[in-house]
Design a protein around this motif. Structure first.
Motif, PDB file in Angstrom:
ATOM      1  N   MET A 179       0.794  -1.178   0.000  1.00 51.96           N
ATOM      2  CA  MET A 179       0.000   0.000   0.000  1.00 51.96           C
ATOM      3  C   MET A 179       0.850   1.261   0.000  1.00 51.96           C
ATOM      4  O   MET A 179       0.418   2.265  -0.536  1.00 51.96           O
ATOM      5  CB  MET A 179      -0.901  -0.085   1.229  1.00 51.96           C
ATOM      6  CG  MET A 179      -2.039   0.844   1.206  1.00 51.96           C
ATOM      7  SD  MET A 179      -3.286   0.231   0.098  1.00 51.96           S
ATOM      8  CE  MET A 179      -4.644   1.015   0.713  1.00 51.96           C
ATOM      9  N   ASN A 180       2.032   1.180   0.537  1.00 50.96           N
ATOM     10  CA  ASN A 180       2.909   2.339   0.561  1.00 50.96           C
ATOM     11  C   ASN A 180       3.342   2.751  -0.839  1.00 50.96           C
ATOM     12  O   ASN A 180       3.439   3.943  -1.127  1.00 50.96           O
ATOM     13  CB  ASN A 180       4.130   2.051   1.426  1.00 50.96           C
ATOM     14  CG  ASN A 180       3.795   2.088   2.906  1.00 50.96           C
ATOM     15  OD1 ASN A 180       2.782   2.672   3.274  1.00 50.96           O
ATOM     16  ND2 ASN A 180       4.598   1.451   3.717  1.00 50.96           N
ATOM     17  N   LYS A 181       3.609   1.769  -1.674  1.00 57.79           N
ATOM     18  CA  LYS A 181       4.010   2.088  -3.039  1.00 57.79           C
ATOM     19  C   LYS A 181       2.855   2.715  -3.800  1.00 57.79           C
ATOM     20  O   LYS A 181       3.040   3.616  -4.612  1.00 57.79           O
ATOM     21  CB  LYS A 181       4.512   0.845  -3.762  1.00 57.79           C
ATOM     22  CG  LYS A 181       5.828   0.353  -3.270  1.00 57.79           C
ATOM     23  CD  LYS A 181       6.288  -0.817  -4.091  1.00 57.79           C
ATOM     24  CE  LYS A 181       7.622  -1.327  -3.578  1.00 57.79           C
ATOM     25  NZ  LYS A 181       8.121  -2.407  -4.375  1.00 57.79           N
ATOM     26  N   LEU A 182       1.637   2.235  -3.534  1.00 57.19           N
ATOM     27  CA  LEU A 182       0.464   2.793  -4.193  1.00 57.19           C
ATOM     28  C   LEU A 182       0.219   4.228  -3.734  1.00 57.19           C
ATOM     29  O   LEU A 182      -0.044   5.105  -4.569  1.00 57.19           O
ATOM     30  CB  LEU A 182      -0.762   1.932  -3.901  1.00 57.19           C
ATOM     31  CG  LEU A 182      -2.060   2.369  -4.585  1.00 57.19           C
ATOM     32  CD1 LEU A 182      -1.910   2.349  -6.096  1.00 57.19           C
ATOM     33  CD2 LEU A 182      -3.204   1.482  -4.153  1.00 57.19           C
ATOM     34  N   ASN A 183       0.340   4.463  -2.455  1.00 54.64           N
ATOM     35  CA  ASN A 183       0.166   5.827  -1.940  1.00 54.64           C
ATOM     36  C   ASN A 183       1.238   6.762  -2.506  1.00 54.64           C
ATOM     37  O   ASN A 183       0.947   7.904  -2.884  1.00 54.64           O
ATOM     38  CB  ASN A 183       0.214   5.848  -0.407  1.00 54.64           C
ATOM     39  CG  ASN A 183      -1.068   5.326   0.212  1.00 54.64           C
ATOM     40  OD1 ASN A 183      -2.098   5.301  -0.442  1.00 54.64           O
ATOM     41  ND2 ASN A 183      -0.993   4.883   1.455  1.00 54.64           N
ATOM     42  N   ALA A 184       2.458   6.292  -2.530  1.00 55.08           N
ATOM     43  CA  ALA A 184       3.552   7.115  -3.046  1.00 55.08           C
ATOM     44  C   ALA A 184       3.334   7.410  -4.525  1.00 55.08           C
ATOM     45  O   ALA A 184       3.550   8.525  -5.004  1.00 55.08           O
ATOM     46  CB  ALA A 184       4.882   6.432  -2.824  1.00 55.08           C
ATOM     47  N   LEU A 193       0.422   7.509  -6.121  1.00 50.33           N
ATOM     48  CA  LEU A 193      -0.695   8.468  -6.257  1.00 50.33           C
ATOM     49  C   LEU A 193      -0.271   9.878  -5.881  1.00 50.33           C
ATOM     50  O   LEU A 193      -0.670  10.848  -6.524  1.00 50.33           O
ATOM     51  CB  LEU A 193      -1.880   8.007  -5.388  1.00 50.33           C
ATOM     52  CG  LEU A 193      -2.651   6.789  -5.889  1.00 50.33           C
ATOM     53  CD1 LEU A 193      -3.708   6.374  -4.881  1.00 50.33           C
ATOM     54  CD2 LEU A 193      -3.283   7.065  -7.232  1.00 50.33           C
ATOM     55  N   ILE A 194       0.548  10.002  -4.859  1.00 50.29           N
ATOM     56  CA  ILE A 194       1.030  11.327  -4.455  1.00 50.29           C
ATOM     57  C   ILE A 194       1.888  11.943  -5.559  1.00 50.29           C
ATOM     58  O   ILE A 194       1.735  13.110  -5.910  1.00 50.29           O
ATOM     59  CB  ILE A 194       1.790  11.240  -3.112  1.00 50.29           C
ATOM     60  CG1 ILE A 194       0.814  10.923  -1.980  1.00 50.29           C
ATOM     61  CG2 ILE A 194       2.541  12.537  -2.824  1.00 50.29           C
ATOM     62  CD1 ILE A 194       1.472  10.654  -0.645  1.00 50.29           C
ATOM     63  N   CYS A 211      -0.421  12.976  -8.410  1.00 51.58           N
ATOM     64  CA  CYS A 211      -1.167  14.202  -8.087  1.00 51.58           C
ATOM     65  C   CYS A 211      -0.259  15.419  -8.131  1.00 51.58           C
ATOM     66  O   CYS A 211      -0.647  16.486  -8.639  1.00 51.58           O
ATOM     67  CB  CYS A 211      -1.822  14.074  -6.707  1.00 51.58           C
ATOM     68  SG  CYS A 211      -3.238  12.954  -6.703  1.00 51.58           S
TER      69      CYS A 211
END
Length: 91
Positions: A1-6, A8-9, A12
């Motif tokens: 999930m950290n890679k996905l959040n990173a 997406l950030i 954006c």
């Protein structure tokens, strides 16, 4: 999930950074310059003094009237210069 959040950030931030840059604003500035010009030659007074060539009191009276006429003309010329100048210097 950290890679996905990173991811997406980063996505954006990349998209939003494109909205930040704007082109410079172009403005037109008008500068008004007031320039006084010399009065026309026709308004510059040249007051010729009439010569007294008489010998009698009547001729002296005529000479005095001629001097008064010349003085009035010179005053008129000077007033025209003042009127012209006040018209130029007032906004």
């Amino acid at each position: 999930m950290n890679k996905l959040n990173a991811g997406l950030i980063v996505l954006c931030l990349t998209i939003l950074s494109g909205c930040c840059s704007t082109e410079p604003i172009t403005r037109t500035v008008t500068v008004t310059k007031v320039q006084l010009e010399p009065p026309p030659e026709s308004l510059i007074p040249s007051c010729p003094i009439p010569r007294f060539t008489g010998n009698t009191n009547a001729e002296l009276t005529e000479y005095t009237l001629a001097l008064l006429k010349t003085l009035k003309q010179c005053q008129s010329d000077i007033q025209q210069l003042r009127d012209w100048r006040s018209g130029v210097t007032q906004p």
